[in-house]
Scaffold this motif. Sequence first.
Motif, PDB file in Angstrom:
ATOM      1  N   LYS A  17       0.804  -1.221   0.000  1.00 21.39           N
ATOM      2  CA  LYS A  17       0.000   0.000   0.000  1.00 21.39           C
ATOM      3  C   LYS A  17       0.841   1.278   0.000  1.00 21.39           C
ATOM      4  CE  LYS A  17      -3.863  -2.233   2.325  1.00 21.39           C
ATOM      5  NZ  LYS A  17      -3.406  -3.610   2.222  1.00 21.39           N
ATOM      6  N   GLU A  18       2.125   1.153   0.324  1.00 23.71           N
ATOM      7  CA  GLU A  18       3.026   2.309   0.373  1.00 23.71           C
ATOM      8  C   GLU A  18       4.040   2.210  -0.767  1.00 23.71           C
ATOM      9  OE1 GLU A  18       2.988   4.824   2.642  1.00 23.71           O
ATOM     10  OE2 GLU A  18       1.350   3.970   3.815  1.00 23.71           O
ATOM     11  N   GLU A  19       4.581   3.350  -1.174  1.00 26.38           N
ATOM     12  CA  GLU A  19       5.614   3.352  -2.206  1.00 26.38           C
ATOM     13  C   GLU A  19       6.915   2.759  -1.673  1.00 26.38           C
ATOM     14  OE1 GLU A  19       7.620   6.803  -4.843  1.00 26.38           O
ATOM     15  OE2 GLU A  19       5.429   6.856  -4.641  1.00 26.38           O
ATOM     16  N   THR A  20       7.334   3.223  -0.492  1.00 24.59           N
ATOM     17  CA  THR A  20       8.484   2.662   0.204  1.00 24.59           C
ATOM     18  C   THR A  20       8.120   2.505   1.673  1.00 24.59           C
ATOM     19  OG1 THR A  20       9.434   4.823   0.708  1.00 24.59           O
ATOM     20  CG2 THR A  20      10.189   3.753  -1.317  1.00 24.59           C
ATOM     21  N   ILE A  21       8.790   1.567   2.338  1.00 26.16           N
ATOM     22  CA  ILE A  21       8.553   1.404   3.772  1.00 26.16           C
ATOM     23  C   ILE A  21       9.868   1.527   4.525  1.00 26.16           C
ATOM     24  CG2 ILE A  21       6.474  -0.007   3.579  1.00 26.16           C
ATOM     25  CD1 ILE A  21       8.253  -2.451   4.145  1.00 26.16           C
ATOM     26  N   SER A  22       9.767   2.034   5.732  1.00 24.22           N
ATOM     27  CA  SER A  22      10.911   2.161   6.633  1.00 24.22           C
ATOM     28  C   SER A  22      10.383   1.991   8.050  1.00 24.22           C
ATOM     29  CB  SER A  22      11.573   3.532   6.463  1.00 24.22           C
ATOM     30  OG  SER A  22      10.665   4.545   6.828  1.00 24.22           O
ATOM     31  N   ASN A  23      11.274   2.072   9.019  1.00 25.78           N
ATOM     32  CA  ASN A  23      10.855   1.912  10.404  1.00 25.78           C
ATOM     33  C   ASN A  23       9.791   2.928  10.803  1.00 25.78           C
ATOM     34  OD1 ASN A  23      12.517  -0.258  10.831  1.00 25.78           O
ATOM     35  ND2 ASN A  23      14.109   0.918  11.846  1.00 25.78           N
ATOM     36  N   SER A  24       9.988   4.182  10.427  1.00 31.87           N
ATOM     37  CA  SER A  24       9.037   5.220  10.816  1.00 31.87           C
ATOM     38  C   SER A  24       7.674   5.019  10.153  1.00 31.87           C
ATOM     39  CB  SER A  24       9.594   6.604  10.489  1.00 31.87           C
ATOM     40  OG  SER A  24       9.873   6.714   9.111  1.00 31.87           O
ATOM     41  N   VAL A  25       7.660   4.601   8.905  1.00 36.59           N
ATOM     42  CA  VAL A  25       6.400   4.337   8.205  1.00 36.59           C
ATOM     43  C   VAL A  25       5.662   3.177   8.868  1.00 36.59           C
ATOM     44  CG1 VAL A  25       5.400   3.535   6.023  1.00 36.59           C
ATOM     45  CG2 VAL A  25       7.193   5.257   5.996  1.00 36.59           C
ATOM     46  N   LEU A  26       6.397   2.128   9.220  1.00 37.17           N
ATOM     47  CA  LEU A  26       5.763   0.968   9.845  1.00 37.17           C
ATOM     48  C   LEU A  26       5.265   1.281  11.247  1.00 37.17           C
ATOM     49  CD1 LEU A  26       8.051  -1.942   8.656  1.00 37.17           C
ATOM     50  CD2 LEU A  26       5.798  -1.309   7.815  1.00 37.17           C
ATOM     51  N   ARG A  27       5.975   2.122  11.991  1.00 39.61           N
ATOM     52  CA  ARG A  27       5.495   2.512  13.322  1.00 39.61           C
ATOM     53  C   ARG A  27       4.150   3.205  13.229  1.00 39.61           C
ATOM     54  NH1 ARG A  27       7.739   2.093  18.241  1.00 39.61           N
ATOM     55  NH2 ARG A  27       9.968   1.812  18.310  1.00 39.61           N
ATOM     56  N   VAL A  28       4.012   4.107  12.258  1.00 39.30           N
ATOM     57  CA  VAL A  28       2.750   4.831  12.076  1.00 39.30           C
ATOM     58  C   VAL A  28       1.666   3.882  11.577  1.00 39.30           C
ATOM     59  CG1 VAL A  28       1.615   6.636  10.722  1.00 39.30           C
ATOM     60  CG2 VAL A  28       3.889   7.030  11.678  1.00 39.30           C
ATOM     61  N   ARG A  29       2.000   3.054  10.602  1.00 40.93           N
ATOM     62  CA  ARG A  29       1.023   2.151  10.009  1.00 40.93           C
ATOM     63  C   ARG A  29       0.506   1.097  10.980  1.00 40.93           C
ATOM     64  NH1 ARG A  29      -0.932   2.222   5.150  1.00 40.93           N
ATOM     65  NH2 ARG A  29      -1.772   0.243   4.575  1.00 40.93           N
ATOM     66  N   PHE A  30       1.400   0.563  11.809  1.00 41.58           N
ATOM     67  CA  PHE A  30       1.008  -0.459  12.779  1.00 41.58           C
ATOM     68  C   PHE A  30       0.529   0.151  14.088  1.00 41.58           C
ATOM     69  CE2 PHE A  30       4.352  -3.463  10.758  1.00 41.58           C
ATOM     70  CZ  PHE A  30       3.494  -3.729   9.722  1.00 41.58           C
ATOM     71  N   ARG A  31       0.597   1.478  14.196  1.00 45.33           N
ATOM     72  CA  ARG A  31       0.166   2.199  15.395  1.00 45.33           C
ATOM     73  C   ARG A  31       0.892   1.690  16.645  1.00 45.33           C
ATOM     74  NH1 ARG A  31      -4.863   1.368  12.600  1.00 45.33           N
ATOM     75  NH2 ARG A  31      -5.524   3.313  11.669  1.00 45.33           N
ATOM     76  N   ILE A  32       2.212   1.662  16.572  1.00 49.24           N
ATOM     77  CA  ILE A  32       3.034   1.208  17.696  1.00 49.24           C
ATOM     78  C   ILE A  32       3.769   2.423  18.263  1.00 49.24           C
ATOM     79  CG2 ILE A  32       4.906  -0.288  18.455  1.00 49.24           C
ATOM     80  CD1 ILE A  32       4.291  -2.079  16.066  1.00 49.24           C
ATOM     81  N   GLY A  65      17.661   0.875   5.502  1.00 52.82           N
ATOM     82  CA  GLY A  65      16.410   0.935   6.252  1.00 52.82           C
ATOM     83  C   GLY A  65      15.175   1.250   5.432  1.00 52.82           C
ATOM     84  N   VAL A  66      15.308   1.359   4.115  1.00 54.74           N
ATOM     85  CA  VAL A  66      14.173   1.683   3.245  1.00 54.74           C
ATOM     86  C   VAL A  66      14.020   0.565   2.219  1.00 54.74           C
ATOM     87  CG1 VAL A  66      13.203   3.373   1.644  1.00 54.74           C
ATOM     88  CG2 VAL A  66      14.622   4.144   3.542  1.00 54.74           C
ATOM     89  N   TYR A  67      12.797   0.055   2.098  1.00 53.09           N
ATOM     90  CA  TYR A  67      12.531  -1.082   1.221  1.00 53.09           C
ATOM     91  C   TYR A  67      11.307  -0.822   0.352  1.00 53.09           C
ATOM     92  CZ  TYR A  67      15.603  -3.594   4.445  1.00 53.09           C
ATOM     93  OH  TYR A  67      16.670  -3.987   5.189  1.00 53.09           O
ATOM     94  N   THR A  68      11.258  -1.512  -0.789  1.00 56.09           N
ATOM     95  CA  THR A  68      10.075  -1.523  -1.646  1.00 56.09           C
ATOM     96  C   THR A  68       9.693  -2.978  -1.892  1.00 56.09           C
ATOM     97  OG1 THR A  68      11.380  -1.534  -3.675  1.00 56.09           O
ATOM     98  CG2 THR A  68      10.674   0.612  -2.854  1.00 56.09           C
TER      99      THR A  68
END
Length: 79
Positions: A17-32, A65-68
Amino acid sequence: MAKSKTWCERILNAASKEETISNSVLRVRFRIPKTEMSQEEFNTSIGRSMVHLAANKMLKRVERGVYTITKKGQKAISA
């Protein structure tokens, strides 16, 4: 009882669903929040899962730390 998704499945869904993912994106997305899971715990569980997915060629490392997501990763989600 419904089977809960693994971290790898959750990461692949987020990557689709995202163009790229990183730790900060996953923290927001998973609401952690950082109060619930420290950065060290986050890296050992979610960070290791991202590295595992990259080793299996389901994610591609763009920078540190950035993946697609790759085509193989998209197929794994649809299966």
